[in-house]
Design a protein around this motif. Structure first.
Motif, mmCIF file in Angstrom:
data_model
loop_
_atom_site.group_PDB
_atom_site.id
_atom_site.type_symbol
_atom_site.label_atom_id
_atom_site.label_comp_id
_atom_site.label_asym_id
_atom_site.label_seq_id
_atom_site.Cartn_x
_atom_site.Cartn_y
_atom_site.Cartn_z
ATOM 1 N N GLU A 56 37.728 27.912 36.159
ATOM 2 C CA GLU A 56 38.420 28.506 35.621
ATOM 3 C C GLU A 56 40.040 29.086 35.691
ATOM 4 O O GLU A 56 39.700 30.366 36.783
ATOM 5 N N ALA A 57 41.371 29.048 35.197
ATOM 6 C CA ALA A 57 42.309 29.169 35.632
ATOM 7 C C ALA A 57 42.748 30.605 34.834
ATOM 8 O O ALA A 57 42.115 30.960 33.755
ATOM 9 N N VAL A 58 42.636 31.194 36.444
ATOM 10 C CA VAL A 58 42.817 32.744 36.134
ATOM 11 C C VAL A 58 44.188 33.616 36.271
ATOM 12 O O VAL A 58 44.617 32.875 37.958
ATOM 13 N N CYS A 59 44.991 34.492 36.624
ATOM 14 C CA CYS A 59 45.802 34.929 37.342
ATOM 15 C C CYS A 59 45.111 36.245 37.752
ATOM 16 O O CYS A 59 44.183 36.928 37.786
ATOM 17 N N SER A 60 44.667 35.845 39.169
ATOM 18 C CA SER A 60 44.210 36.420 40.646
ATOM 19 C C SER A 60 44.397 38.298 40.582
ATOM 20 O O SER A 60 43.717 38.874 40.782
ATOM 21 N N CYS A 61 45.981 38.833 39.667
ATOM 22 C CA CYS A 61 46.736 40.062 39.764
ATOM 23 C C CYS A 61 45.764 40.222 38.993
ATOM 24 O O CYS A 61 45.693 41.948 38.414
ATOM 25 N N LEU A 62 44.734 40.205 37.817
ATOM 26 C CA LEU A 62 43.738 40.603 36.416
ATOM 27 C C LEU A 62 42.751 40.863 37.064
ATOM 28 O O LEU A 62 41.792 41.515 36.171
ATOM 29 N N VAL A 63 42.286 40.278 38.446
ATOM 30 C CA VAL A 63 40.818 39.965 38.946
ATOM 31 C C VAL A 63 40.848 40.751 39.323
ATOM 32 O O VAL A 63 41.281 41.005 40.832
ATOM 33 N N PRO A 64 39.575 42.203 39.736
ATOM 34 C CA PRO A 64 38.971 43.164 40.292
ATOM 35 C C PRO A 64 38.082 42.391 41.430
ATOM 36 O O PRO A 64 37.120 41.584 40.482
ATOM 37 N N LEU A 65 37.759 43.290 42.857
ATOM 38 C CA LEU A 65 37.791 41.935 43.666
ATOM 39 C C LEU A 65 35.654 42.170 43.516
ATOM 40 O O LEU A 65 35.205 41.173 43.345
ATOM 41 N N PHE A 66 35.252 43.638 42.497
ATOM 42 C CA PHE A 66 34.024 42.731 42.318
ATOM 43 C C PHE A 66 33.273 42.113 41.215
ATOM 44 O O PHE A 66 32.767 41.227 40.909
ATOM 45 N N GLN A 67 34.320 41.499 40.241
ATOM 46 C CA GLN A 67 34.425 40.896 39.761
ATOM 47 C C GLN A 67 33.954 38.845 39.986
ATOM 48 O O GLN A 67 33.091 38.261 39.799
ATOM 49 N N VAL A 68 33.922 39.247 41.186
ATOM 50 C CA VAL A 68 33.715 37.506 42.382
ATOM 51 C C VAL A 68 32.926 37.480 43.449
ATOM 52 O O VAL A 68 32.994 36.540 43.467
ATOM 53 N N GLU A 69 32.236 38.316 43.588
ATOM 54 C CA GLU A 69 30.913 38.724 43.549
ATOM 55 C C GLU A 69 30.019 37.148 43.310
ATOM 56 O O GLU A 69 29.745 36.989 42.421
ATOM 57 N N GLY A 70 29.567 36.469 43.849
ATOM 58 C CA GLY A 70 28.940 35.057 43.783
ATOM 59 C C GLY A 70 30.224 33.607 43.300
ATOM 60 O O GLY A 70 29.109 32.756 42.830
ATOM 61 N N ALA A 71 30.962 34.121 43.058
ATOM 62 C CA ALA A 71 31.643 33.425 42.153
ATOM 63 C C ALA A 71 33.077 31.845 42.954
ATOM 64 O O ALA A 71 31.910 32.039 44.668
ATOM 65 N N SER A 72 33.628 31.049 42.961
ATOM 66 C CA SER A 72 33.969 30.251 43.285
ATOM 67 C C SER A 72 35.541 30.316 43.249
ATOM 68 O O SER A 72 35.682 30.706 41.819
ATOM 69 N N ILE A 73 36.037 30.390 44.587
ATOM 70 C CA ILE A 73 37.619 30.555 44.388
ATOM 71 C C ILE A 73 38.057 29.545 44.996
ATOM 72 O O ILE A 73 37.695 29.326 45.473
ATOM 73 N N ILE A 74 39.242 28.521 44.024
ATOM 74 C CA ILE A 74 39.486 27.843 44.792
ATOM 75 C C ILE A 74 41.199 27.952 44.496
ATOM 76 O O ILE A 74 41.951 28.592 43.039
#
Length: 170
Positions: A56-74
């Motif tokens: 899903e397209a997201v603005c990375s300036c709004l995503v705190p580090l803890f929210q990406v635990e176990g996620a896939s980032i491209i």
């Protein structure tokens, strides 16, 4: 306070230690050296820092580090295969969809999410998807044309000659 955060970044498993509320954008740029995602507004309004978070397209300036635990980032860097640009990146460049480069990474990542969902999007679908990514140079017409060329809805005009083997991070 720091936390360890494990996630997949551009197809590779990584672990980052940092404040849980650190912005993903800062972690990508400062800590991991991936400078393709740009900081524009820092408020999620311009889309220059867009990445794919679990496709899903997201603005990375709004995503705190803890929210990406176990996620896939491209990120924009993760779209190309080695030094080979994707067809989307090549057509975007040759059709004049990229001009100053400030919005280009976020725009391309957003369009990738669009094309994954709608392989032959209507102009209205494109307009809706890219509405969160501001471009001050193109007036969006060249961006729309690039997508139409890519999806076979329009012949190529080729306003720029970009070799398909060269990838540059704007």
């Amino acid at each position: 306070m720091s936390t360890n955060c494990k996630f997949t970044l551009n197809g590779r498993a990584i672990e980052v230690t940092g404040p849980p509320m650190a912005r993903l954008l800062d972690v990508l740029r400062r800590d991991l050296g991936l400078t393709g995602s740009k900081e524009g507004c820092g408020e999620g309004e311009c889309g220059a820092c867009t990445v794919l978070l679990d496709n899903e397209a997201v603005c990375s300036c709004l995503v705190p580090l803890f929210q990406v635990e176990g996620a896939s980032i491209i990120t924009i860097e993760g779209l190309a295969q080695g030094d080979t640009a994707t067809e989307l990146q090549r057509v975007f460049a040759t059709e004049g969809g990229a001009q100053c480069g400030a919005c280009t990474p976020g725009m391309i990542v957003t369009i990738k999410a669009l094309l994954d969902r709608y392989p032959r999007p209507s102009r209205d679908q494109v307009r809706e998807y890219v509405s969160g990514t501001l471009c001050r140079c193109t007036g969006y017409e060249r961006i729309f044309r690039a997508i139409e060329v890519l999806t076979g809805k329009r012949p190529a005009e080729g306003v720029a000659d970009v070799p398909s083997r060269e990838v540059r991070s704007p």
